[in-house]
Design a protein around this motif. Structure first.
Motif, PDB file in Angstrom:
ATOM      1  N   THR A  31      21.792  -5.156 -20.290  1.00 45.53           N
ATOM      2  CA  THR A  31      22.463  -5.750 -19.191  1.00 45.53           C
ATOM      3  C   THR A  31      22.964  -6.952 -19.584  1.00 45.53           C
ATOM      4  OG1 THR A  31      20.455  -6.390 -18.196  1.00 45.53           O
ATOM      5  CG2 THR A  31      21.194  -4.196 -17.357  1.00 45.53           C
ATOM      6  N   PRO A  32      24.028  -7.472 -18.819  1.00 47.19           N
ATOM      7  CA  PRO A  32      24.499  -8.962 -19.296  1.00 47.19           C
ATOM      8  C   PRO A  32      23.329  -9.938 -19.223  1.00 47.19           C
ATOM      9  CG  PRO A  32      25.983  -7.884 -18.022  1.00 47.19           C
ATOM     10  CD  PRO A  32      24.954  -6.882 -18.186  1.00 47.19           C
ATOM     11  N   GLU A  33      22.340  -9.810 -17.948  1.00 46.14           N
ATOM     12  CA  GLU A  33      21.460 -10.791 -17.375  1.00 46.14           C
ATOM     13  C   GLU A  33      20.421 -10.861 -18.897  1.00 46.14           C
ATOM     14  OE1 GLU A  33      22.549  -8.272 -15.815  1.00 46.14           O
ATOM     15  OE2 GLU A  33      23.479  -9.396 -14.226  1.00 46.14           O
ATOM     16  N   SER A  34      20.402  -9.625 -19.480  1.00 46.93           N
ATOM     17  CA  SER A  34      19.219  -9.586 -20.425  1.00 46.93           C
ATOM     18  C   SER A  34      19.978  -9.666 -21.858  1.00 46.93           C
ATOM     19  CB  SER A  34      18.385  -8.275 -20.469  1.00 46.93           C
ATOM     20  OG  SER A  34      17.563  -8.376 -21.541  1.00 46.93           O
ATOM     21  N   ALA A  35      19.710 -11.024 -22.873  1.00 49.91           N
ATOM     22  CA  ALA A  35      20.355 -11.149 -24.042  1.00 49.91           C
ATOM     23  C   ALA A  35      19.389 -10.176 -24.974  1.00 49.91           C
ATOM     24  CB  ALA A  35      20.300 -12.587 -24.207  1.00 49.91           C
ATOM     25  N   ASP A  36      18.300 -10.153 -24.757  1.00 44.15           N
ATOM     26  CA  ASP A  36      17.579  -9.062 -25.885  1.00 44.15           C
ATOM     27  C   ASP A  36      17.224  -7.770 -25.370  1.00 44.15           C
ATOM     28  OD1 ASP A  36      17.460 -11.588 -27.287  1.00 44.15           O
ATOM     29  OD2 ASP A  36      15.754 -12.134 -26.444  1.00 44.15           O
ATOM     30  N   THR A  37      17.366  -6.926 -26.315  1.00 43.61           N
ATOM     31  CA  THR A  37      16.999  -5.583 -25.950  1.00 43.61           C
ATOM     32  C   THR A  37      15.401  -5.427 -26.018  1.00 43.61           C
ATOM     33  OG1 THR A  37      18.773  -4.914 -26.870  1.00 43.61           O
ATOM     34  CG2 THR A  37      17.022  -2.972 -26.753  1.00 43.61           C
ATOM     35  N   SER A  38      14.858  -4.666 -24.924  1.00 45.23           N
ATOM     36  CA  SER A  38      13.527  -4.385 -24.639  1.00 45.23           C
ATOM     37  C   SER A  38      13.211  -2.987 -24.804  1.00 45.23           C
ATOM     38  CB  SER A  38      12.948  -5.077 -23.588  1.00 45.23           C
ATOM     39  OG  SER A  38      11.662  -4.593 -23.544  1.00 45.23           O
ATOM     40  N   VAL A  39      12.495  -2.210 -25.796  1.00 44.52           N
ATOM     41  CA  VAL A  39      12.264  -0.813 -25.746  1.00 44.52           C
ATOM     42  C   VAL A  39      10.890  -0.494 -25.459  1.00 44.52           C
ATOM     43  CG1 VAL A  39      12.357   1.375 -26.955  1.00 44.52           C
ATOM     44  CG2 VAL A  39      14.062  -0.695 -27.531  1.00 44.52           C
ATOM     45  N   GLU A  40      10.639   0.140 -24.365  1.00 43.20           N
ATOM     46  CA  GLU A  40       9.041   0.925 -24.087  1.00 43.20           C
ATOM     47  C   GLU A  40       8.573   1.641 -25.186  1.00 43.20           C
ATOM     48  OE1 GLU A  40       7.413  -0.197 -21.243  1.00 43.20           O
ATOM     49  OE2 GLU A  40       9.092  -1.537 -20.413  1.00 43.20           O
ATOM     50  N   THR A  41       7.349   1.235 -25.428  1.00 40.61           N
ATOM     51  CA  THR A  41       6.600   2.079 -26.643  1.00 40.61           C
ATOM     52  C   THR A  41       5.859   3.398 -26.020  1.00 40.61           C
ATOM     53  OG1 THR A  41       4.691   0.733 -26.280  1.00 40.61           O
ATOM     54  CG2 THR A  41       6.313  -0.081 -27.749  1.00 40.61           C
ATOM     55  N   GLY A  42       5.547   3.028 -24.936  1.00 39.47           N
ATOM     56  CA  GLY A  42       4.692   4.531 -24.627  1.00 39.47           C
ATOM     57  C   GLY A  42       3.467   4.595 -25.546  1.00 39.47           C
ATOM     58  N   ASP A  43       2.756   5.735 -25.276  1.00 41.59           N
ATOM     59  CA  ASP A  43       1.651   6.036 -26.161  1.00 41.59           C
ATOM     60  C   ASP A  43       1.992   7.292 -27.196  1.00 41.59           C
ATOM     61  OD1 ASP A  43       0.098   4.166 -25.003  1.00 41.59           O
ATOM     62  OD2 ASP A  43      -1.013   5.468 -23.681  1.00 41.59           O
ATOM     63  N   VAL A  44       1.324   7.281 -28.334  1.00 37.45           N
ATOM     64  CA  VAL A  44       1.649   8.455 -29.308  1.00 37.45           C
ATOM     65  C   VAL A  44       0.359   9.312 -29.048  1.00 37.45           C
ATOM     66  CG1 VAL A  44       1.772   9.024 -31.596  1.00 37.45           C
ATOM     67  CG2 VAL A  44       2.886   6.895 -30.983  1.00 37.45           C
ATOM     68  N   ALA A  45       0.676  10.646 -29.017  1.00 36.37           N
ATOM     69  CA  ALA A  45      -0.508  11.598 -28.986  1.00 36.37           C
ATOM     70  C   ALA A  45      -0.616  12.467 -29.955  1.00 36.37           C
ATOM     71  CB  ALA A  45      -0.137  12.727 -27.416  1.00 36.37           C
TER      72      ALA A  45
END
Length: 247
Positions: A220-234
């Motif tokens: 979004t324009p309000e967020s300059a940096d991208t954030s990606v949720e990691t979750g858990d590896v099973a």
């Protein structure tokens, strides 16, 4: 002298015979282990799992260019990838952290009736970036976007050490579940489980957290940096166990 020697020999032989008899008396007659007495088997299948926060990540990106001249397509790819490399360098990534995993310039294969609006040549130069810190994935995505390079996939996974720990935990959980099942079956069949006779643990699954390009959210324009949720590896392990049992 010979008679005395013979008498001593007879006494020694007699003592040895008494010792052997004493051993035979102390040992229980007809004793056998629970496994030796087992005359039944109980077979079960079980699955065990374990999960952890990922400590590795892989980002696949690709520069794409189209046109009627293959040379121009290659030049456009080179320009985009040069910008991408410069962006990676600013992030502190070296060539040990990323490499080419795809390169091609060719004519697209399309049905003749759809070929009017399709360029004569399409080029792709893909890279895979491997990260020991999954928190840097967002910065890599932004570096690709700034170079006008597509992000193809993002995958969060595990290092070998963590994967080994999770595998052992998953196996322990699978075997625990298998024994619980076997005991329950045995109780309902008037049997008693003694020990495992055979174990087959050949099925193993590792489920990394994976994002396809189409599923990634646009910043979004309000967020300059991208954030990606990691979750858990099973990690999942399946076992087939046959237990000895006795009535």
């Amino acid at each position: 002298m010979r008679r005395e020697g013979l008498a001593v020999l007879i006494i020694l032989v007699s003592l040895l015979a008494m010792t052997l008899v004493g051993v035979a008396v102390v040992s229980p007659i007809g004793a056998q282990s629970p496994d030796a007495a087992a005359d039944r088997v109980v077979s079960v299948e079980a699955t065990g799992g374990a999960s952890a926060v990922p400590d590795r990540a892989a980002v696949r990106v690709r520069a794409v260019a189209e046109g009627d001249d293959p040379g121009a397509v290659r030049d456009e790819l080179a320009a985009e990838t040069d910008t991408l490399r410069s962006n990676f360098e600013r992030l502190g990534l070296s060539e040990d952290d990323y490499g080419t995993d795809e390169y091609r310039v060719r004519s697209p294969r399309v049905p003749p009736r759809e070929s009017e609006n399709v360029p004569a040549f399409r080029g792709v130069h893909g890279f895979e970036v491997t990260l020991e810190d999954p928190d840097r994935v967002g910065a890599v995505v932004d570096a690709a976007a700034d170079a006008d390079v597509e992000v193809d996939t993002i995958e969060f996974t595990l290092s070998d050490a963590v994967r080994t720990d999770l595998r052992e935990e998953a196996i322990a959980n699978a075997m625990s579940d298998a024994r619980a099942q076997a005991d329950a079956i045995a109780r309902n069949g008037d049997l008693h489980v003694t020990s495992a006779a055979s174990v087959d643990a050949t099925q193993r699954n590792v489920s990394p957290v994976r994002y396809e390009a189409a599923a990634m959210a646009t910043p979004t324009p309000e967020s300059a940096d991208t954030s990606v949720e990691t979750g858990d590896v099973a990690v999942e392990y399946a076992v087939e166990v046959t237990y000895n049992a006795t009535a």
